[in-house]
Design a protein around this motif. Structure first.
Motif, PDB file in Angstrom:
ATOM      1  N   GLU A 107       1.482  -0.810  -0.183  1.00  0.00           N
ATOM      2  CA  GLU A 107      -0.352   0.262  -0.016  1.00  0.00           C
ATOM      3  C   GLU A 107       0.441   1.021   0.198  1.00  0.00           C
ATOM      4  O   GLU A 107       0.094   2.475  -0.057  1.00  0.00           O
ATOM      5  CB  GLU A 107      -1.328   0.415   1.186  1.00  0.00           C
ATOM      6  CG  GLU A 107      -2.003  -0.904   1.073  1.00  0.00           C
ATOM      7  CD  GLU A 107      -2.676  -1.330   0.365  1.00  0.00           C
ATOM      8  OE1 GLU A 107      -3.409  -0.381  -0.117  1.00  0.00           O
ATOM      9  OE2 GLU A 107      -2.586  -2.218  -1.021  1.00  0.00           O
ATOM     10  N   GLY A 108       2.301   1.142   0.070  1.00  0.00           N
ATOM     11  CA  GLY A 108       3.119   2.318   0.286  1.00  0.00           C
ATOM     12  C   GLY A 108       3.357   2.669   1.361  1.00  0.00           C
ATOM     13  O   GLY A 108       2.676   2.507   2.461  1.00  0.00           O
ATOM     14  N   GLU A 109       4.192   3.228   2.024  1.00  0.00           N
ATOM     15  CA  GLU A 109       5.097   3.752   2.905  1.00  0.00           C
ATOM     16  C   GLU A 109       6.310   4.351   2.747  1.00  0.00           C
ATOM     17  O   GLU A 109       6.643   4.322   1.690  1.00  0.00           O
ATOM     18  CB  GLU A 109       4.921   2.703   4.051  1.00  0.00           C
ATOM     19  CG  GLU A 109       5.862   1.363   4.158  1.00  0.00           C
ATOM     20  CD  GLU A 109       5.933   0.291   5.587  1.00  0.00           C
ATOM     21  OE1 GLU A 109       5.209   0.106   5.946  1.00  0.00           O
ATOM     22  OE2 GLU A 109       6.259  -0.745   4.648  1.00  0.00           O
ATOM     23  N   ASP A 122      18.796   8.445   6.192  1.00  0.00           N
ATOM     24  CA  ASP A 122      18.139   8.808   4.507  1.00  0.00           C
ATOM     25  C   ASP A 122      16.687   8.005   4.405  1.00  0.00           C
ATOM     26  O   ASP A 122      16.408   7.469   5.779  1.00  0.00           O
ATOM     27  CB  ASP A 122      19.131   7.631   3.197  1.00  0.00           C
ATOM     28  CG  ASP A 122      18.494   7.748   2.381  1.00  0.00           C
ATOM     29  OD1 ASP A 122      18.142   8.913   1.219  1.00  0.00           O
ATOM     30  OD2 ASP A 122      18.832   6.910   1.929  1.00  0.00           O
ATOM     31  N   GLU A 123      15.897   8.274   3.565  1.00  0.00           N
ATOM     32  CA  GLU A 123      14.555   8.216   3.480  1.00  0.00           C
ATOM     33  C   GLU A 123      14.005   7.697   2.362  1.00  0.00           C
ATOM     34  O   GLU A 123      14.576   8.800   1.473  1.00  0.00           O
ATOM     35  CB  GLU A 123      13.405   8.309   5.250  1.00  0.00           C
ATOM     36  CG  GLU A 123      13.428  10.153   4.200  1.00  0.00           C
ATOM     37  CD  GLU A 123      12.722  11.051   5.618  1.00  0.00           C
ATOM     38  OE1 GLU A 123      12.932  11.565   6.399  1.00  0.00           O
ATOM     39  OE2 GLU A 123      11.701  10.397   5.969  1.00  0.00           O
ATOM     40  N   THR A 124      12.781   7.491   2.674  1.00  0.00           N
ATOM     41  CA  THR A 124      11.710   7.705   1.238  1.00  0.00           C
ATOM     42  C   THR A 124      10.636   7.150   1.475  1.00  0.00           C
ATOM     43  O   THR A 124      10.405   6.826   2.700  1.00  0.00           O
ATOM     44  CB  THR A 124      12.331   6.823   0.337  1.00  0.00           C
ATOM     45  OG1 THR A 124      12.021   6.843  -1.126  1.00  0.00           O
ATOM     46  CG2 THR A 124      12.751   5.118   0.703  1.00  0.00           C
ATOM     47  N   ALA A 128       1.905   3.066  -3.669  1.00  0.00           N
ATOM     48  CA  ALA A 128       1.322   1.973  -3.403  1.00  0.00           C
ATOM     49  C   ALA A 128       1.301   0.877  -4.902  1.00  0.00           C
ATOM     50  O   ALA A 128       1.735   1.440  -5.928  1.00  0.00           O
ATOM     51  CB  ALA A 128      -0.132   1.299  -3.173  1.00  0.00           C
ATOM     52  N   THR A 129       1.609  -0.169  -4.663  1.00  0.00           N
ATOM     53  CA  THR A 129       2.147  -0.680  -5.756  1.00  0.00           C
ATOM     54  C   THR A 129       1.603  -2.702  -6.023  1.00  0.00           C
ATOM     55  O   THR A 129       1.500  -2.765  -5.075  1.00  0.00           O
ATOM     56  CB  THR A 129       3.367  -0.565  -6.605  1.00  0.00           C
ATOM     57  OG1 THR A 129       3.749  -1.838  -7.340  1.00  0.00           O
ATOM     58  CG2 THR A 129       3.997  -2.235  -5.377  1.00  0.00           C
ATOM     59  N   ASP A 130       1.237  -2.984  -6.439  1.00  0.00           N
ATOM     60  CA  ASP A 130       0.469  -4.093  -6.618  1.00  0.00           C
ATOM     61  C   ASP A 130       1.013  -5.110  -7.651  1.00  0.00           C
ATOM     62  O   ASP A 130       0.942  -6.349  -7.921  1.00  0.00           O
ATOM     63  CB  ASP A 130      -1.267  -4.604  -6.682  1.00  0.00           C
ATOM     64  CG  ASP A 130      -2.126  -4.149  -8.106  1.00  0.00           C
ATOM     65  OD1 ASP A 130      -0.274  -3.221  -8.973  1.00  0.00           O
ATOM     66  OD2 ASP A 130      -2.771  -4.171  -8.769  1.00  0.00           O
TER      67      ASP A 130
END
Length: 157
Positions: A107-109, A122-124, A128-130
């Motif tokens: 779902e993305g995060e 660092d961060e990103t 969302a992807t299926d």
């Protein structure tokens, strides 16, 4: 051997703050890189931009801004100069190796890398992807993140 310096300033939000960066992650893994047990689990790839070995013992990797200490790298964790390190985000901490107690969400995060004193290195944040695509820095180690074909443990092209 050197310790990663996280106090580097950055002028551009797209440039990493440290020699060790989150380089690629795969939140839906069906057949791209398996762990030592032959399982195709979610993974996070770190990359060392430096020529020198980086010691990230005691650093943290998390998928939660509310729980920055969700998973800590064990003592002796290093990344060779210009090398990669794969961390399995599979929720299976009983397996040998680097396995987080959480999985990546399709779902993305957010994914964050922090120093032992909880400074964000660092961060990103990925959407969302299926389908099996990796969220990768292109060019390798320095570019912006985008969806790409997975390049498990090798340069993002």
């Amino acid at each position: 051997l050197f310790v990663v310096v996280a106090a580097c300033n950055k002028d551009n939000d797209d440039e990493p703050k440290s020699n060790v960066v989150i380089n690629e992650l795969l939140p839906v893994n069906r057949n791209s890189g398996s762990d030592q047990n032959g399982e195709f689990d979610d993974w996070i790839e770190l990359y060392n931009l430096s020529e020198e070995t980086a010691d990230i013992s005691g650093y943290y990797l998390t998928d939660s801004k509310k729980n920055l200490t969700k998973w800590q790298f064990p003592a002796g964790t290093t990344i060779a100069g210009k090398g990669y390190l794969i961390i399995w985000a599979d929720g299976d901490t009983l397996q040998a190796g680097l396995h987080t107690p959480y999985k990546l969400s399709s779902e993305g995060e957010k994914v964050l890398l922090l120093t032992p004193d909880l400074k964000v290195v660092d961060e990103t944040e990925y959407p969302a992807t299926d389908i099996q695509q990796s969220w990768a820095r292109i060019p390798n180690g320095t570019g912006n993140f985008q969806w790409s074909e997975p390049t498990f443990n090798r340069a993002n092209e």
